[in-house]
Design an enzyme around this catalytic site. Sequence first.
Site, short mmCIF file in Angstrom:
data_model
loop_
_atom_site.label_atom_id
_atom_site.label_comp_id
_atom_site.label_asym_id
_atom_site.label_seq_id
_atom_site.Cartn_x
_atom_site.Cartn_y
_atom_site.Cartn_z
N CYS A 176 0.90 -1.38 -0.09
CA CYS A 176 -0.05 0.11 0.03
C CYS A 176 1.10 1.15 0.04
O CYS A 176 0.65 2.16 -0.88
CB CYS A 176 -0.81 -0.07 1.29
SG CYS A 176 -2.01 1.72 1.35
N CYS A 215 -1.33 1.47 -2.96
CA CYS A 215 -2.38 2.80 -2.74
C CYS A 215 -1.72 4.31 -2.84
O CYS A 215 -2.53 5.21 -3.42
CB CYS A 215 -3.38 2.54 -1.47
SG CYS A 215 -3.39 0.80 -0.78
N LYS A 269 -0.05 5.29 -6.09
CA LYS A 269 -1.05 5.30 -7.10
C LYS A 269 -2.06 6.69 -6.88
O LYS A 269 -2.03 7.02 -7.99
CB LYS A 269 -1.83 3.88 -6.91
CG LYS A 269 -3.02 3.58 -7.98
CD LYS A 269 -4.49 4.49 -7.72
CE LYS A 269 -4.88 4.03 -6.33
NZ LYS A 269 -5.44 2.66 -6.10
N TYR A 302 -9.12 -3.30 -11.09
CA TYR A 302 -8.90 -1.99 -10.61
C TYR A 302 -7.68 -1.48 -10.91
O TYR A 302 -7.58 -0.49 -11.34
CB TYR A 302 -8.60 -2.44 -9.05
CG TYR A 302 -9.73 -2.44 -8.14
CD1 TYR A 302 -10.16 -1.44 -7.24
CD2 TYR A 302 -10.27 -3.78 -7.83
CE1 TYR A 302 -10.96 -1.59 -6.28
CE2 TYR A 302 -11.24 -3.94 -6.93
CZ TYR A 302 -11.61 -2.77 -6.24
OH TYR A 302 -12.43 -3.08 -5.11
N GLU A 310 -7.17 1.91 -13.35
CA GLU A 310 -6.68 2.98 -12.75
C GLU A 310 -5.39 3.40 -13.47
O GLU A 310 -5.09 4.48 -13.73
CB GLU A 310 -6.07 2.54 -11.34
CG GLU A 310 -7.48 2.40 -10.19
CD GLU A 310 -7.24 2.25 -8.85
OE1 GLU A 310 -8.07 2.17 -7.94
OE2 GLU A 310 -5.96 1.88 -8.50
N HIS A 346 -27.48 21.10 -1.25
CA HIS A 346 -27.69 21.55 -2.36
C HIS A 346 -26.43 22.86 -2.71
O HIS A 346 -26.65 23.52 -1.66
CB HIS A 346 -29.05 22.35 -2.64
CG HIS A 346 -29.21 22.70 -3.94
ND1 HIS A 346 -29.31 21.96 -5.23
CD2 HIS A 346 -29.31 24.17 -4.50
CE1 HIS A 346 -29.60 22.66 -6.11
NE2 HIS A 346 -29.50 24.03 -5.89
N GLU A 374 -26.30 15.05 -3.33
CA GLU A 374 -27.86 15.27 -3.16
C GLU A 374 -28.71 14.30 -3.98
O GLU A 374 -30.01 14.00 -3.77
CB GLU A 374 -28.39 16.70 -3.33
CG GLU A 374 -28.35 17.10 -4.68
CD GLU A 374 -28.58 18.64 -4.61
OE1 GLU A 374 -29.89 19.01 -4.30
OE2 GLU A 374 -27.71 19.31 -5.24
P1 NDP Z 1 -8.14 -7.87 -10.39
O1 NDP Z 1 -8.22 -9.40 -9.74
O2 NDP Z 1 -9.08 -7.10 -10.00
O3 NDP Z 1 -8.13 -7.84 -11.68
C1 NDP Z 1 -7.23 -8.56 -12.74
C2 NDP Z 1 -7.67 -8.48 -14.27
O4 NDP Z 1 -7.00 -9.34 -15.15
C3 NDP Z 1 -9.23 -9.00 -14.52
O5 NDP Z 1 -9.80 -8.22 -15.51
C4 NDP Z 1 -8.75 -10.30 -15.24
O6 NDP Z 1 -9.93 -10.65 -16.08
C5 NDP Z 1 -7.65 -10.19 -15.96
N1 NDP Z 1 -6.95 -11.37 -16.13
C6 NDP Z 1 -6.35 -12.51 -15.42
N2 NDP Z 1 -5.65 -13.32 -15.90
C7 NDP Z 1 -5.73 -12.92 -16.99
C8 NDP Z 1 -4.74 -13.54 -18.12
N3 NDP Z 1 -4.56 -14.70 -18.18
N4 NDP Z 1 -5.02 -12.86 -19.37
C9 NDP Z 1 -5.74 -11.53 -19.58
N5 NDP Z 1 -6.46 -11.02 -18.67
C10 NDP Z 1 -6.35 -11.65 -17.15
O7 NDP Z 1 -6.82 -7.95 -10.03
P2 NDP Z 1 -5.66 -6.17 -9.94
O8 NDP Z 1 -4.58 -6.62 -10.28
O9 NDP Z 1 -6.54 -5.23 -10.78
O10 NDP Z 1 -5.94 -5.90 -8.56
C11 NDP Z 1 -5.78 -6.83 -7.58
C12 NDP Z 1 -6.42 -6.45 -6.15
O11 NDP Z 1 -5.69 -5.31 -5.47
C13 NDP Z 1 -7.95 -6.23 -6.48
O12 NDP Z 1 -8.69 -7.38 -6.53
C14 NDP Z 1 -8.24 -5.13 -5.21
O13 NDP Z 1 -8.69 -5.88 -4.28
C15 NDP Z 1 -6.80 -4.79 -4.97
N6 NDP Z 1 -6.67 -3.41 -5.37
C16 NDP Z 1 -7.63 -2.50 -4.86
C17 NDP Z 1 -7.50 -0.99 -5.27
C18 NDP Z 1 -8.50 0.12 -4.70
O14 NDP Z 1 -8.98 -0.12 -3.59
N7 NDP Z 1 -8.85 1.21 -5.55
C19 NDP Z 1 -6.77 -0.66 -6.26
C20 NDP Z 1 -5.73 -1.53 -6.78
C21 NDP Z 1 -6.03 -2.99 -6.43
P3 NDP Z 1 -11.31 -11.30 -15.96
O15 NDP Z 1 -12.17 -10.13 -15.27
O16 NDP Z 1 -11.73 -11.85 -16.89
O17 NDP Z 1 -10.99 -12.49 -14.64
#
Ligand code: NDP
Length: 455
Positions: free
Chosen positions: A42, A47, A50, A178, A182, A436, A441
């Site tokens: 983080c 976080c 980022k 996410y 982002e 407002h 709102e």
């Molecule tokens: P996520 O699990 O959110 O997303 C992973 C993405 O990668 C999905 O869209 C998935 O597709 C895709 N994917 C997975 N495997 C493959 C593959 N082999 N080929 C192509 N695409 C693939 O992971 P993130 O890395 O974005 O984030 C990890 C975690 O970190 C999040 O779940 C969240 O909990 C946390 N986080 C929170 C944030 C916040 O609170 N603002 C910011 C950043 C991270 P599909 O959907 O089809 O499975």
Amino acid sequence: MIFDFDLFVIGGGSGGVRAARMAAATGARVGIAEEYRYGGTCVIRGCVPKKQFVYASRFHGEFEDAKGFGWDVGEPSFNWPKLVAAKDKEISRLSQIYLTNLEMSGVTPFKDRAVVTGPQEIRLVNEGRVISAKTILVAVGGAPFKPEIEGTEYGITSNEAFDLKELPSSVVVIGGGYIAVEFASIFNGLGVKTTLAYRGDAVLRGFDQDMRDGLTDALRERGVDVQLGASPQKIEKRDDRFLLTYEDGSSVETGLVMFATGRKPLTEGLGLEEAGVKLGRGGKIEVDEFSQTSVASIYAVGDVTDRVNLTPIAIREGAAFVETVFNNVPTAVDHSQIPTAVFSEPEIGTVGLSEADAITEHGGVDVYKSQFNPMKNTISGRMERMIMKVIVDAKSDRVVGVHIMGPDAGEIVQAIGIAIKMGATKADFDATVALHPSAGEELVTMREKFSSSGV
Ligand code: NDP
């Protein structure tokens, strides 16, 4: 038996540090090992940096919007190394605070990799020292995962994205979660020609469908080339550029490929299975509601358990572990109704159930939905919908989900999360006086049902 420590924590991130400090406050003798930098994902490469990058990237849109309000800001220019240096300074400051707070709490910190060598024993890898502890807490977090495609080594992850020597002229971000949306927003805002390549049909799987569709459209409006149904097959290096080929045979040349394809628990080589700790899918540590593993003296919190991978949850799990083990008050963390934000541009804030999940869980739901162009856009000339959605359990009138896409969505949802946690009904929302003029709102002025489903 006399142990070197009452508690030894492996991993100096959000969950581990919270647990170490709270346990020390009960009078326990606590040691903690961190192999990289205190603060964890983080603070060091998640976080915090980022959000700094998000702030930097949003000036682009602000400069555009300013013109409508009479400002002439000329041709703004952006200096990437300056941003990276400022970010580095800030995370060094925060990392030092984490270390100082540990020391001031009476915790003994080690800068080393620790591995588990038994149910109540760890070894510091570099120092070679073996340490005994009555209880071990594993809080090592996770790391980015890259799919095993040809040329995967040419793609970076979020880890490297924070320290690029220079900004590329173009980037393809692979994924739709996410981190993908982002970083696509960050690169796009900083002026990089950005493609988001996602294998699904709308970004952010698991989120409410209106948020998924709304963000997919809005990213495109903002200039991100969102490619759906796009699965990467291989990456080839072409001088200082890359050729990314998709499974359908199409390809794109780009200056940078970034994988945002999920994260994996960092349990490899930690000695856990040898010590009898049961691991689950993807290497996550299996724990019960009190974060206890299959070995009674070993607990685990945070991303390494792959429950809900968010910093505030790791912190809560760390605190609940101390309540359970050191204050003898068995405490489980409630993983429901967690407010969360996606810091894309536009931003998404959400708490509770999506419409689809609410129907599954509650049967009949009433949906209230509002889509409008926020006030600031009327003068700036920007056309970008803000979407607000309130999902109500038809039987009890309780609000079971709130989803917002637009400026300050995260800030609004943090506050509305309190009401949801308290069990607020739609009638409570209606009884609340509007503030407002604000975007928020809308949440208390939606009277017309948009739809009723699942009844
Ligand atoms: P996520 O699990 O959110 O997303 C992973 C993405 O990668 C999905 O869209 C998935 O597709 C895709 N994917 C997975 N495997 C493959 C593959 N082999 N080929 C192509 N695409 C693939 O992971 P993130 O890395 O974005 O984030 C990890 C975690 O970190 C999040 O779940 C969240 O909990 C946390 N986080 C929170 C944030 C916040 O609170 N603002 C910011 C950043 C991270 P599909 O959907 O089809 O499975």
